[in-house]
Design a protein around this motif. Sequence first.
Motif, mmCIF file in Angstrom:
data_model
loop_
_atom_site.group_PDB
_atom_site.id
_atom_site.type_symbol
_atom_site.label_atom_id
_atom_site.label_comp_id
_atom_site.label_asym_id
_atom_site.label_seq_id
_atom_site.Cartn_x
_atom_site.Cartn_y
_atom_site.Cartn_z
ATOM 1 N N UNK A 116 1.897 -10.533 -14.745
ATOM 2 C CA UNK A 116 2.976 -11.126 -15.524
ATOM 3 C C UNK A 116 4.305 -10.708 -14.923
ATOM 4 N N UNK A 117 5.179 -11.693 -14.726
ATOM 5 C CA UNK A 117 6.531 -11.414 -14.231
ATOM 6 C C UNK A 117 7.499 -11.780 -15.358
ATOM 7 N N UNK A 118 8.505 -10.958 -15.560
ATOM 8 C CA UNK A 118 9.507 -11.208 -16.608
ATOM 9 C C UNK A 118 10.757 -11.788 -15.976
ATOM 10 N N UNK A 119 11.199 -12.936 -16.521
ATOM 11 C CA UNK A 119 12.394 -13.616 -16.029
ATOM 12 C C UNK A 119 13.205 -14.038 -17.252
ATOM 13 N N UNK A 120 14.281 -13.310 -17.538
ATOM 14 C CA UNK A 120 15.147 -13.625 -18.670
ATOM 15 C C UNK A 120 16.248 -14.579 -18.222
ATOM 16 N N UNK A 121 16.727 -15.394 -19.150
ATOM 17 C CA UNK A 121 17.783 -16.363 -18.848
ATOM 18 C C UNK A 121 18.885 -16.234 -19.891
ATOM 19 N N UNK A 122 20.125 -16.111 -19.422
ATOM 20 C CA UNK A 122 21.312 -16.090 -20.289
ATOM 21 C C UNK A 122 22.089 -17.370 -20.040
ATOM 22 N N UNK A 123 22.506 -18.013 -21.134
ATOM 23 C CA UNK A 123 23.308 -19.242 -21.042
ATOM 24 C C UNK A 123 24.609 -19.019 -21.788
ATOM 25 N N UNK A 124 25.710 -19.329 -21.119
ATOM 26 C CA UNK A 124 27.022 -19.343 -21.767
ATOM 27 C C UNK A 124 27.369 -20.808 -21.945
ATOM 28 N N UNK A 125 27.460 -21.243 -23.199
ATOM 29 C CA UNK A 125 27.710 -22.666 -23.478
ATOM 30 C C UNK A 125 29.146 -23.069 -23.193
ATOM 31 N N UNK A 126 30.028 -22.091 -23.037
ATOM 32 C CA UNK A 126 31.414 -22.405 -22.754
ATOM 33 C C UNK A 126 32.221 -22.816 -23.972
ATOM 34 N N UNK A 127 31.579 -22.838 -25.151
ATOM 35 C CA UNK A 127 32.291 -23.204 -26.377
ATOM 36 C C UNK A 127 33.164 -22.043 -26.791
ATOM 37 N N UNK A 128 34.426 -22.308 -26.899
ATOM 38 C CA UNK A 128 35.387 -21.263 -27.267
ATOM 39 C C UNK A 128 36.102 -21.623 -28.539
#
Length: 128
Positions: A116-128
Amino acid sequence: MYLIAACLSLVLAGISSVRAAPPGLMEGHLKIVSLKQVEVGDEMPRPAVPAETYAEYPLIILSQDGIKEISRVIADENGNYHATLPPGDYILDVQGRVPKRLRARPQQFKVVSNQTVRVDMDIDTGIR
């Protein structure tokens, strides 16, 4: 004639006995960041991301060259996701990242048989 048929049978038997390597597992967590103009203080609890929000950001697994889509995953209500994949090198990205102007870094990863490999993803929607 019989010799050719016998050779062909042996070749076909040999091909069917060759087995593909067992798959591996990729798992991770999707974190959606949407900064507001006024941030909640550290002493205030932060609201949880609604489960339906994760469905708005499907993740795609691409071939190593980033061209061919191999699979698509959607995070569950807690932001977790997983996919079973054949051994190889891949890229995890957010579907429609560029047209939606999402800030997310495509993640390269390698799948190894029975691991098993762990791959996390962060998303910045840019909504301010």
